[in-house]
Write a protein that holds these residues in place. Structure first.
Motif, mmCIF file in Angstrom:
data_model
loop_
_atom_site.group_PDB
_atom_site.id
_atom_site.type_symbol
_atom_site.label_atom_id
_atom_site.label_comp_id
_atom_site.label_asym_id
_atom_site.label_seq_id
_atom_site.Cartn_x
_atom_site.Cartn_y
_atom_site.Cartn_z
ATOM 1 N N VAL A 1 46.169 41.530 38.340
ATOM 2 C CA VAL A 1 47.334 40.526 38.913
ATOM 3 C C VAL A 1 47.578 39.443 37.594
ATOM 4 O O VAL A 1 48.837 39.340 37.451
ATOM 5 N N LEU B 1 47.638 47.433 34.228
ATOM 6 C CA LEU B 1 47.033 48.503 35.133
ATOM 7 C C LEU B 1 45.313 47.850 35.203
ATOM 8 O O LEU B 1 44.993 47.395 34.196
ATOM 9 N N PRO B 2 44.649 48.272 36.232
ATOM 10 C CA PRO B 2 43.378 47.784 36.546
ATOM 11 C C PRO B 2 42.415 48.557 35.434
ATOM 12 O O PRO B 2 41.351 47.996 35.391
ATOM 13 N N GLU C 1 37.890 41.098 41.642
ATOM 14 C CA GLU C 1 38.918 41.147 42.491
ATOM 15 C C GLU C 1 40.313 40.779 42.148
ATOM 16 O O GLU C 1 41.209 41.023 43.165
ATOM 17 N N ASP C 2 40.547 40.142 40.905
ATOM 18 C CA ASP C 2 41.820 40.106 40.623
ATOM 19 C C ASP C 2 42.478 41.480 40.147
ATOM 20 O O ASP C 2 43.783 41.417 40.316
ATOM 21 N N GLY C 3 41.764 42.532 40.067
ATOM 22 C CA GLY C 3 42.538 43.767 39.509
ATOM 23 C C GLY C 3 43.061 43.544 38.191
ATOM 24 O O GLY C 3 42.489 43.174 37.429
#
Lengths: 376, 211
Positions: free
Chosen positions: B86, B113-114, B82-84
């Protein structure tokens, strides 16, 4: 039966709408400008392709400002169960910037991509599945391939693919740090190219089952695709272009087409020395004979995640109009691109199939084959 | 089918594979992590903690496909969380601001980048299939596994590693087409990466105590 892109639209530095992008590219004039947005920073370049007439409300991100206006014709117009895929690299990155500058780490949670996805679903009146999708600068084409797979597997009758990236200090400083930026507007496939120009954009594509698609203007079938990874370097492309060649090969196999069936190429064409060279190695190896090849990044810069959808939109228009746009900024083609990339529009005869390619950080590659609705 | 699963947490890591000897062990010190990967990895020391955890977990399950260390299949990599990216974005921008807002650090920017972690794993483990981050707003783990299965079923890769991670745990699974006679793993109905790791930790520990 192949999935079909029945509806699409975009906003770029040329303005709002696909016609603005098409007409801008066909004019041969770039929308890249000298910008004062980061004038007080010591970045390598001051060139930028900014979306015009963008109204950003206080507290709103540039991404949401672009998307809310672009998607407004779709509000409450789609079946509420329609799945939506959001393709982005950094999304609402301003919230990260703000969290650092204000020393309020909790603000950064607003930058999570699923927060933007949630706002988009609410705005559009969608209550079906929502996915965030990211694959560096191949994000939107990779998302398009997953949407097409969902249609092929009868998981949905339509899927909405939305993509957006805005240019912020975060993004601009990063590419400046990597020495990727050109001091003048980018010139893809040119012998004297020296780097990319960043641009911002948003785009969407509605993908449906073939039997639900009518023959709208610019509608194209998604005939086949391939996604691969170089596994060579985090930022530099594989000089032998093995990953992109495999992606193109997979797309051709899935579409049951041969290299000779490809009529035009909507290339990634960032205008960096190595990326353009890598692409030409791949095209020559995979397709052998030259065919009209264009990049849109001399006109609107490198727009990161949405770039693939924008290429797809212009490839579809090229098929329907029977002409490819010029590579804006190209004057003397690199030796490897001679006969492929052109600085003028190229007329097409009976063109039915377009190849769109993207590559990105982490060595990702995506190739998508698009077919004119009445074509092969 | 899910062929094997590995987890990596702050205090323990382990493998559950019906085809091999499953185990759970205390997580070693940072300087000993490369021994788990069991192959030379360029730039291992500069990798983030999450990337190292993902690499360790991925290395463990990949041995089901490449027991001799040579991977012959095209393997893809799908991640969710869920954090990608960030936290990595905050790290880069904080460093850039602290340095006076004129020059960032490339070594931090490339992790913003994710899919950055996946890029490192692909290089280290020679994974050449699709590399994607996909996070669903509902049933994200089930969606991740479904997308992976679909890629395998459609022939887009011969196998897929899924990486599900957050600040507490990284859980990696190896997915392949159904193979007659080969045992597969069933997951708990739901759970965070940490809960999944705990469930398999308990399973492996219980089996070990029976023996």
């Amino acid at each position: 039966m192949s999935p079909v892109i029945v509806q699409s639209d975009c906003v770029t530095a040329y303005g709002w709408g696909t016609d603005a992008l098409w007409d801008g590219l066909m004019s041969g004039r770039t929308a890249i400008r000298t910008s004062r947005r980061f004038a007080d920073r010591a970045f390598l370049s001051n060139q930028l392709a900014e979306v015009p007439e963008l109204v950003v409300r206080p507290g709103e991100s540039r991404a949401m400002a672009m998307l809310s206006r672009l998607l407004s014709p779709l509000v409450n117009q789609l079946d509420s169960a329609t799945p939506i895929i959001l393709a982005t690299t950094v999304g609402e990155i301003e919230y990260v910037e703000q969290s650092v500058l204000d020393e309020s780490p909790e603000l950064a949670i607003r930058a999570r991509p699923q927060m933007l996805l949630g706002r988009l679903k609410q705005w559009l009146g969608l209550s079906g599945p929502g996915l965030v999708f990211s694959s560096a600068c191949a994000s939107s084409t990779a998302a398009l391939t997953r949407a097409a797979a969902m249609i092929t597997h009868n998981e949905a009758s339509s899927v909405l693919v939305v993509s957006c990236d805005a240019i912020s200090e975060f993004v601009y400083s990063g590419f400046s740090t990597l020495l990727s930026l050109c001091e003048s507007p980018a010139s893809p496939f040119d012998a004297s190219r020296s780097g990319l120009t960043l641009g911002e954009a948003a785009a969407y594509a509605l993908v449906t089952r073939d039997d639900r698609a009518s023959n709208q203007r610019d509608a194209v079938s998604v005939l086949g695709w391939g996604n691969t990874t170089d596994a060579v370097h985090m930022t530099a492309p594989d000089r032998y272009a093995g990953g992109l060649q495999r992606a193109i090969g997979k797309a051709l196999t899935m579409a049951k087409l041969t290299p000779a069936d490809v009529d035009l190429i909507a290339a990634h064409g960032t205008a960096t020395l190595y990326s353009d060279a890598m692409e030409m190695v791949a095209f020559r190896a995979a397709l052998a004979e030259p065919r009209p090849t264009f990049s849109i990044k001399g006109g609107i810069g490198h727009t990161l995640a949405p770039t693939g959808l924008l290429q797809t939109i212009i490839a579809a228009r090229s098929l329907s109009q029977g002409v490819t746009p010029p590579v804006v900024g190209l004057s003397i083609p690199d030796e490897s691109a001679i006969g492929w990339a052109h600085g003028v529009p190229m007329k097409l005869e009976n063109a039915d199939v377009a190849l769109a390619t993207n590559s990105g950080f982490g060595g990702v590659n995506t190739a998508v084959l698009l077919g004119k609705r009445s074509g092969k | 089918m899910i062929r094997s699963l590995a987890w990596f947490c702050a205090d323990h890591y382990g493998l559950y594979s019906p085809a091999r000897e499953s185990f759970t062990r205390p997580t070693p010190a940072a300087e000993e992590l490369l021994a788990i990967v069991n192959r030379p990895v360029k730039y291992f020391s500069r990798m983030t903690r999450e990337t190292k955890a993902g690499l360790c977990a991925a290395s463990l399950v990949l041995r089901d496909l490449a027991p001799d260390g040579t991977l012959r299949q095209e393997v893809g990599l799908l991640a969710a969380g869920e954090d990608g990216c960030v936290p990595a974005n905050q790290t880069y921008f904080h460093d850039y601001v602290t340095a006076g807002r004129s020059m960032g650090r490339g070594n931090l920017f490339i992790y913003t980048l994710p899919t950055s972690t996946l890029g490192e794993l692909a290089i280290a483990l020679a994974l050449t299939g699709p590399t994607m981050y996909v996070h669903a707003d509902r049933a994200p783990l089930a969606t991740l596994l479904h997308q992976a299965m679909q890629l395998v079923a459609d022939g887009e890769a011969e196998a897929i590693l899924t990486l599900w991670s957050n600040a507490e745990a990284s859980v990696c699974m190896l997915l392949q087409r159904d193979v007659p006679g080969m045992a597969s793993i069933k997951l708990p109905e739901s759970g965070s990466p940490l809960e999944i790791a705990r469930a398999f930790y308990d399973k492996v520990s219980a089996e070990a105590s029976r023996e």
